[in-house]
Design an enzyme around this catalytic site. Structure first.
Site: not given
Length: 337
Positions: A11-13, A153, A157
């Site tokens: 993934g991106f991070i 979402y 979290k």
């Protein structure tokens, strides 16, 4: 050197964090399911780059596969776990909430169980600025109440934060949650605004601008973000004997070695100014399609990152124009545009 298990390394991070840790000599094992939420080829390319390092190994595995996940973790024997993998995206949670339930709730529970079993030195997990929900007092502080999530979402979290706190309290598991603020930069996700805007503008397609552009975001450059995570690895929370020991600026729990930390640029940028900066970098004018606020969106986010600075001495500070320039350079190279 420490052994770090990172979920979401394609993934991106996760990719940027793994690359930073590998450069510093950490041994990293990545876990990623390679889901098709967006272009899997982009994810595979990220992993291919990481696999060029001798310190990196990886397993393709779903977070929901508890047995396989535990098998991989037991074999790797991590000192630290950084849990970044999740079903991301505010808007997609309106279309497919079950994906968030399975990945973000069940998957995170599996990670908590592994961290408890292996008694890791430090568990670090990603949350989001979306948990601040309908809060209007800004900049957002970690100690603000977050009882009004506006999307499923965000709700998952917030649930992750509560789940992690309970494990930290029950098992003495040192845990740091970090809340991300609008991350952007090279190798970014195609569903994020910067990627979508640049892609559309280079192909002379219109861009959708919600709430007629009257929105503000605390844009955080990805390399600043992962530098913050890297430094927080060493800022291990400890259980206090008395709440009086907790500084007023700290989010440390009075009953667990658990802390929440904002990672943001601490500067809110108007969406229209963001678009102007992209136009300036591309040398193109956007075809702007002004729209109403989308369901679940918030008009503004803005981080108080005082706690990050107090704990690590570090503060993200990449100017949004510089960050956009780096993204555009990567985008043109990657897509040969």
């Amino acid at each position: 050197m420490k052994r770090v298990l990172i979920t979401g390394t394609a993934g991106f991070i996760g990719f940027h964090l793994a690359r930073l840790l590998l450069a510093e000599g950490f041994v990293v094992h990545g876990i990623d399911a390679m889901t098709d939420y967006y272009d899997v080829n982009l994810k595979r390319r990220r992993h291919q780059m990481l696999l060029q390092s001798q310190g990196f190994t990886a397993t393709e595995c779903w977070l929901e596969d508890a047995d396989r996940l535990a098998e991989v973790a037991r074999e790797f024997k991590p000192d630290v776990i950084v849990h970044l993998a999740a079903q991301a995206g505010v808007r997609y949670s309106l279309e497919n909430p079950r994906a968030y339930l399975e990945s973000n709730i069940v998957g995170t529970f599996n990670i908590l169980e592994i961290a408890r079993e292996l008694d890791v030195e430090h568990l670090l997990m990603a949350s989001t600025s979306s948990v601040y929900g309908a809060n209007e007092h800004m900049p957002f502080r970690e100690t603000d109440k977050c009882d009004t999530p506006l999307t499923f979402y965000a709700a998952t979290k917030k649930a992750n934060e509560s789940m992690a706190h309970s494990y930290s309290h029950l098992w003495g598991l040192p845990t740091t949650m970090f809340r991300f603020f609008t991350v952007y930069g090279p190798w970014g996700r195609p569903d994020l605004a910067l990627f979508k805007f640049v892609d559309a503008m280079l192909e002379s397609r219109p861009i959708d601008i919600y709430n007629h552009g009257d929105m503000y975001r605390d844009f955080t450059y990805v390399e600043d973000l992962v530098r913050g995570i890297r430094l927080l690895i060493d800022a291990v929370p400890a259980r206090v004997k008395s709440p009086d020991e907790i500084e007023e600026w700290d989010s440390l729990s009075p009953v667990a070695p658990y802390r929440i930390v904002n990672i943001g640029n601490s500067e809110k940028v108007r969406l229209l100014d963001f678009v102007d900066a992209i136009e300036g970098e591309l040398g193109l004018k956007a075809k702007r399609n002004y729209m109403e606020m989308q369901k679940g969106d918030v008009p503004a986010t803005w981080a108080d990152a005082t706690l990050l600075k107090k704990l690590t001495g570090y503060q993200p500070q990449t100017d949004v124009r510089d960050g956009i320039a780096k993204f555009v350079a990567w985008f043109r190279d990657y897509h040969a545009k």
